[in-house]
Design a protein around this motif. Sequence first.
Motif, PDB file in Angstrom:
ATOM      1  N   ILE A 130       0.885  -5.347  -7.589  1.00 21.07           N
ATOM      2  CA  ILE A 130       2.189  -4.813  -7.218  1.00 21.07           C
ATOM      3  C   ILE A 130       3.137  -5.968  -6.892  1.00 21.07           C
ATOM      4  O   ILE A 130       2.842  -6.813  -6.040  1.00 21.07           O
ATOM      5  N   GLU A 131       4.273  -5.984  -7.559  1.00 20.93           N
ATOM      6  CA  GLU A 131       5.280  -7.005  -7.314  1.00 20.93           C
ATOM      7  C   GLU A 131       6.286  -6.553  -6.266  1.00 20.93           C
ATOM      8  O   GLU A 131       6.762  -7.353  -5.465  1.00 20.93           O
ATOM      9  N   TRP A 132       6.607  -5.260  -6.302  1.00 17.21           N
ATOM     10  CA  TRP A 132       7.662  -4.739  -5.426  1.00 17.21           C
ATOM     11  C   TRP A 132       7.436  -3.260  -5.206  1.00 17.21           C
ATOM     12  O   TRP A 132       6.882  -2.554  -6.048  1.00 17.21           O
ATOM     13  N   SER A 133       7.909  -2.754  -4.073  1.00 11.79           N
ATOM     14  CA  SER A 133       7.912  -1.316  -3.826  1.00 11.79           C
ATOM     15  C   SER A 133       9.123  -0.980  -2.968  1.00 11.79           C
ATOM     16  O   SER A 133       9.581  -1.794  -2.168  1.00 11.79           O
ATOM     17  N   GLY A 134       9.652   0.233  -3.165  1.00  9.88           N
ATOM     18  CA  GLY A 134      10.812   0.653  -2.400  1.00  9.88           C
ATOM     19  C   GLY A 134      11.464   1.854  -3.058  1.00  9.88           C
ATOM     20  O   GLY A 134      10.876   2.507  -3.925  1.00  9.88           O
ATOM     21  N   PRO A 145      -3.853  15.219  -8.597  1.00 10.04           N
ATOM     22  CA  PRO A 145      -4.627  16.280  -7.932  1.00 10.04           C
ATOM     23  C   PRO A 145      -5.622  15.780  -6.887  1.00 10.04           C
ATOM     24  O   PRO A 145      -5.848  16.449  -5.877  1.00 10.04           O
ATOM     25  N   ASP A 146      -6.230  14.615  -7.115  1.00  9.64           N
ATOM     26  CA  ASP A 146      -7.213  14.114  -6.144  1.00  9.64           C
ATOM     27  C   ASP A 146      -6.608  13.099  -5.177  1.00  9.64           C
ATOM     28  O   ASP A 146      -7.327  12.502  -4.364  1.00  9.64           O
ATOM     29  N   GLU A 147      -5.290  12.891  -5.274  1.00  9.09           N
ATOM     30  CA  GLU A 147      -4.541  11.971  -4.413  1.00  9.09           C
ATOM     31  C   GLU A 147      -5.042  10.537  -4.508  1.00  9.09           C
ATOM     32  O   GLU A 147      -4.830   9.736  -3.594  1.00  9.09           O
ATOM     33  N   SER A 148      -5.682  10.190  -5.615  1.00 12.32           N
ATOM     34  CA  SER A 148      -6.178   8.827  -5.783  1.00 12.32           C
ATOM     35  C   SER A 148      -5.032   7.829  -5.929  1.00 12.32           C
ATOM     36  O   SER A 148      -5.097   6.712  -5.406  1.00 12.32           O
ATOM     37  N   VAL A 149      -3.976   8.241  -6.637  1.00 13.06           N
ATOM     38  CA  VAL A 149      -2.821   7.359  -6.782  1.00 13.06           C
ATOM     39  C   VAL A 149      -2.112   7.183  -5.449  1.00 13.06           C
ATOM     40  O   VAL A 149      -1.675   6.086  -5.087  1.00 13.06           O
ATOM     41  N   SER A 150      -2.010   8.279  -4.709  1.00 12.34           N
ATOM     42  CA  SER A 150      -1.401   8.201  -3.384  1.00 12.34           C
ATOM     43  C   SER A 150      -2.186   7.254  -2.481  1.00 12.34           C
ATOM     44  O   SER A 150      -1.613   6.471  -1.729  1.00 12.34           O
ATOM     45  N   ASP A 151      -3.518   7.315  -2.587  1.00 12.00           N
ATOM     46  CA  ASP A 151      -4.363   6.414  -1.793  1.00 12.00           C
ATOM     47  C   ASP A 151      -4.161   4.961  -2.204  1.00 12.00           C
ATOM     48  O   ASP A 151      -4.031   4.072  -1.360  1.00 12.00           O
ATOM     49  N   ASP A 152      -4.145   4.722  -3.523  1.00 11.67           N
ATOM     50  CA  ASP A 152      -4.089   3.354  -4.040  1.00 11.67           C
ATOM     51  C   ASP A 152      -2.717   2.718  -3.910  1.00 11.67           C
ATOM     52  O   ASP A 152      -2.613   1.483  -3.850  1.00 11.67           O
ATOM     53  N   TYR A 153      -1.681   3.538  -3.851  1.00 12.19           N
ATOM     54  CA  TYR A 153      -0.329   2.982  -3.812  1.00 12.19           C
ATOM     55  C   TYR A 153       0.395   3.299  -2.501  1.00 12.19           C
ATOM     56  O   TYR A 153       0.740   2.390  -1.749  1.00 12.19           O
ATOM     57  N   MET A 154       0.628   4.583  -2.251  1.00 13.92           N
ATOM     58  CA  MET A 154       1.409   4.953  -1.077  1.00 13.92           C
ATOM     59  C   MET A 154       0.725   4.537   0.230  1.00 13.92           C
ATOM     60  O   MET A 154       1.301   3.807   1.041  1.00 13.92           O
ATOM     61  N   ARG A 155      -0.491   5.002   0.433  1.00 12.67           N
ATOM     62  CA  ARG A 155      -1.179   4.716   1.692  1.00 12.67           C
ATOM     63  C   ARG A 155      -1.568   3.247   1.792  1.00 12.67           C
ATOM     64  O   ARG A 155      -1.486   2.654   2.866  1.00 12.67           O
ATOM     65  N   ALA A 156      -2.003   2.664   0.683  1.00 12.80           N
ATOM     66  CA  ALA A 156      -2.426   1.265   0.700  1.00 12.80           C
ATOM     67  C   ALA A 156      -1.268   0.329   1.033  1.00 12.80           C
ATOM     68  O   ALA A 156      -1.460  -0.702   1.688  1.00 12.80           O
ATOM     69  N   SER A 157      -0.063   0.707   0.602  1.00 11.92           N
ATOM     70  CA  SER A 157       1.100  -0.148   0.841  1.00 11.92           C
ATOM     71  C   SER A 157       1.821   0.185   2.138  1.00 11.92           C
ATOM     72  O   SER A 157       2.712  -0.545   2.563  1.00 11.92           O
ATOM     73  N   GLY A 158       1.435   1.298   2.760  1.00 14.64           N
ATOM     74  CA  GLY A 158       2.099   1.709   3.992  1.00 14.64           C
ATOM     75  C   GLY A 158       3.418   2.410   3.750  1.00 14.64           C
ATOM     76  O   GLY A 158       4.196   2.607   4.684  1.00 14.64           O
ATOM     77  N   ALA A 159       3.683   2.806   2.502  1.00 18.37           N
ATOM     78  CA  ALA A 159       4.935   3.506   2.190  1.00 18.37           C
ATOM     79  C   ALA A 159       4.941   4.879   2.841  1.00 18.37           C
ATOM     80  O   ALA A 159       3.941   5.579   2.837  1.00 18.37           O
ATOM     81  N   LYS A 160       6.093   5.274   3.385  1.00 17.49           N
ATOM     82  CA  LYS A 160       6.169   6.534   4.125  1.00 17.49           C
ATOM     83  C   LYS A 160       7.203   7.491   3.574  1.00 17.49           C
ATOM     84  O   LYS A 160       7.232   8.651   3.948  1.00 17.49           O
ATOM     85  N   GLY A 161       8.122   7.038   2.742  1.00 23.78           N
ATOM     86  CA  GLY A 161       9.186   7.899   2.269  1.00 23.78           C
ATOM     87  C   GLY A 161       9.091   8.180   0.786  1.00 23.78           C
ATOM     88  O   GLY A 161       8.404   7.473   0.049  1.00 23.78           O
ATOM     89  N   PRO A 182      11.643   9.418  -2.691  1.00 20.11           N
ATOM     90  CA  PRO A 182      10.764   8.835  -3.713  1.00 20.11           C
ATOM     91  C   PRO A 182      10.502   7.355  -3.459  1.00 20.11           C
ATOM     92  O   PRO A 182      11.335   6.670  -2.883  1.00 20.11           O
ATOM     93  N   THR A 183       9.342   6.895  -3.873  1.00 21.18           N
ATOM     94  CA  THR A 183       8.984   5.488  -3.772  1.00 21.18           C
ATOM     95  C   THR A 183       8.597   4.975  -5.149  1.00 21.18           C
ATOM     96  O   THR A 183       7.855   5.632  -5.865  1.00 21.18           O
ATOM     97  N   ALA A 184       9.112   3.822  -5.505  1.00 23.07           N
ATOM     98  CA  ALA A 184       8.796   3.209  -6.791  1.00 23.07           C
ATOM     99  C   ALA A 184       7.967   1.952  -6.579  1.00 23.07           C
ATOM    100  O   ALA A 184       8.115   1.267  -5.562  1.00 23.07           O
ATOM    101  N   PHE A 185       7.093   1.681  -7.524  1.00 21.06           N
ATOM    102  CA  PHE A 185       6.284   0.467  -7.513  1.00 21.06           C
ATOM    103  C   PHE A 185       6.468  -0.255  -8.838  1.00 21.06           C
ATOM    104  O   PHE A 185       6.397   0.369  -9.891  1.00 21.06           O
TER     105      PHE A 185
END
Length: 208
Positions: free
Chosen positions: A70-74, A41-57, A59-62
């Motif tokens: 974080i070892e891997w994302s994609g 709800p507060d997009e904290s996870v999105s900030d810490d993972y998606m935006r921090a890693s530069g992920a744009k698409g 589904p994305t897994a970490f």
Amino acid sequence: QIISITAETLDEVKELLGQEHPRAGKSFADVTAPYCLTADPDESVSDDYMRASGAKGIPTAFIVGKDGKIEWSGHPMTMDEPLEKILGDNWDREEFKAQLEMEQQLEENMQKMARLAGSGKFDEAVVFVLAQEKDAPNAMLKKHWENIRHNLKLAGNKLDDETIGYFHDQLKQMKETDDLQELRYHISSRLYHKPRRSSSVMRVRNDA
């Protein structure tokens, strides 16, 4: 431990869990029981993972390692191999990070080139692409930028002897191999790329 995080509200998630899965013959709550499903709800996870890693698409897994990093994302469909290597202590995090950063830089450069070309600034786009071509870290990327540079000249009606010679060689080679599919690719080489909007993330944690 697998944690699945969605951009939908908590109420929407609860409503979905109470519905029957159209193919499984049981509720979404039963289908998703093996892993944790929650909202952001507060997009904290999105900030810490998606935006921090530069992920744009999506589904994305970490994959998060034992040390919390974080070892891997994609895309989740491509995570089996890195997960196996991580669990087997045969994963190079820094090598993956360097590769990811290179791909993200390529994505940014492609977008900048597309903006220039899209606004009709073909000369500026060609100069920009030429700089990327010269600084390319490997032969594959150098060829990638070379192809884009000549396609830009073609699209912008900026043909010169070099570009004419480039396409002549490409067409001659394709004719010799009867590779019509490759011919179509070079003629309609993609110059514009728009990233997908992110709205959710799957986090996979290695607690082994």
